[in-house]
Design a protein around this motif. Sequence first.
Motif, mmCIF file in Angstrom:
data_model
loop_
_atom_site.group_PDB
_atom_site.id
_atom_site.type_symbol
_atom_site.label_atom_id
_atom_site.label_comp_id
_atom_site.label_asym_id
_atom_site.label_seq_id
_atom_site.Cartn_x
_atom_site.Cartn_y
_atom_site.Cartn_z
ATOM 1 N N LYS A 1 14.298 36.783 -16.928
ATOM 2 C CA LYS A 1 13.533 36.166 -18.126
ATOM 3 C C LYS A 1 13.767 36.605 -19.756
ATOM 4 O O LYS A 1 13.982 36.303 -20.221
ATOM 5 C CB LYS A 1 13.160 34.974 -17.717
ATOM 6 N N LEU A 2 12.713 37.637 -18.828
ATOM 7 C CA LEU A 2 12.093 38.943 -20.243
ATOM 8 C C LEU A 2 12.318 39.568 -20.498
ATOM 9 O O LEU A 2 12.468 40.001 -21.768
ATOM 10 C CB LEU A 2 10.132 38.554 -19.795
ATOM 11 N N GLY B 1 10.053 39.427 -22.868
ATOM 12 C CA GLY B 1 10.355 38.471 -23.903
ATOM 13 C C GLY B 1 10.306 38.657 -25.802
ATOM 14 O O GLY B 1 9.574 37.660 -26.443
ATOM 15 N N HIS C 1 2.723 35.623 -15.865
ATOM 16 C CA HIS C 1 1.538 34.570 -16.961
ATOM 17 C C HIS C 1 3.435 33.854 -17.185
ATOM 18 O O HIS C 1 2.736 32.209 -16.900
ATOM 19 C CB HIS C 1 1.350 34.765 -18.704
ATOM 20 N N ARG C 2 4.517 34.393 -16.960
ATOM 21 C CA ARG C 2 5.132 33.700 -16.841
ATOM 22 C C ARG C 2 6.209 32.770 -15.920
ATOM 23 O O ARG C 2 6.513 31.786 -15.814
ATOM 24 C CB ARG C 2 6.501 34.592 -18.019
ATOM 25 N N GLN D 1 3.474 30.104 -15.917
ATOM 26 C CA GLN D 1 4.657 28.316 -16.764
ATOM 27 C C GLN D 1 5.465 28.159 -15.748
ATOM 28 O O GLN D 1 5.621 27.358 -15.812
ATOM 29 C CB GLN D 1 4.309 29.330 -17.436
ATOM 30 N N ASP D 2 5.844 28.867 -15.368
ATOM 31 C CA ASP D 2 7.450 28.237 -14.644
ATOM 32 C C ASP D 2 7.885 27.260 -13.363
ATOM 33 O O ASP D 2 8.028 26.645 -13.255
ATOM 34 C CB ASP D 2 8.740 29.381 -14.472
ATOM 35 N N ALA E 1 10.806 36.022 -13.322
ATOM 36 C CA ALA E 1 10.099 35.933 -14.634
ATOM 37 C C ALA E 1 10.884 37.362 -15.213
ATOM 38 O O ALA E 1 10.833 37.067 -16.604
ATOM 39 C CB ALA E 1 8.967 35.830 -14.315
ATOM 40 N N ARG F 1 2.064 39.894 -18.167
ATOM 41 C CA ARG F 1 2.829 38.624 -19.223
ATOM 42 C C ARG F 1 3.913 38.517 -18.306
ATOM 43 O O ARG F 1 4.694 36.884 -17.683
ATOM 44 C CB ARG F 1 3.742 39.589 -20.366
#
Length: 214
Positions: free
Chosen positions: A175-176, A37, A92-93, A96-97, A172, A89
């Motif tokens: 996206k990162l 990310g 966690h992403r 969050q999403d 995720a 990570r």
Amino acid sequence: MHRRRRTALLLSAAIAAAPLLAACGTDAHPGAAAVVGGQRITMAQLESRVSEVREAQRAAVDGDAQYAQAVAKTGTLTRDTLHGMVLDRVLHRAAQDAGVTVSRKEVREMRAGLEGQVGGAEALRTAWLQQYGVPPERLEENLRLQLEAQKLATRLGTDTSQPAFWKALSQASRKLDIDLNPRYGSWDVDKSSRVDEQAPWVRDVTTQQAQQPA
């Protein structure tokens, strides 16, 4: 990597043998073990995690022979460590999403419940070190990640072993835009997992050095 093994790594803090490799960093990301990310996981950060687990392993056994056995059982931990740091990570992403959060109270409650199951705080620290390679100072961080994973799965109407859960992690991961240092392989976006790349110029000498008497 087997799905259950990846789940176990997901639920463990990233730790490993010191990354003493006969290769240099990439030109694109000098000094970085990975970029996730747009944020670097530096070699120094990886080495710090490594030191934590090796120190915990040393403290948990009597003598060089037992320590050498512990090291021998964790000979791939350098790569497993980075895998875990990246996957943390990703998780966690994904959480969050999905609008998932974890409170300190929930972590404390989970820790108290586990301590009751295994016979106390020290027994829990020992169990997490031996089973998951989680040093004592990373225990609560690991429990928070476990809760994130559990709550994410619940939000998705599934569990952490099912394709729907790993699909969320795959999204995720994409996206990162994860980029690993080639010495540690590459990141498989579809599987949300690190994969090895065979390269003759990469030689991991960690286990040999860790087994040498201090």
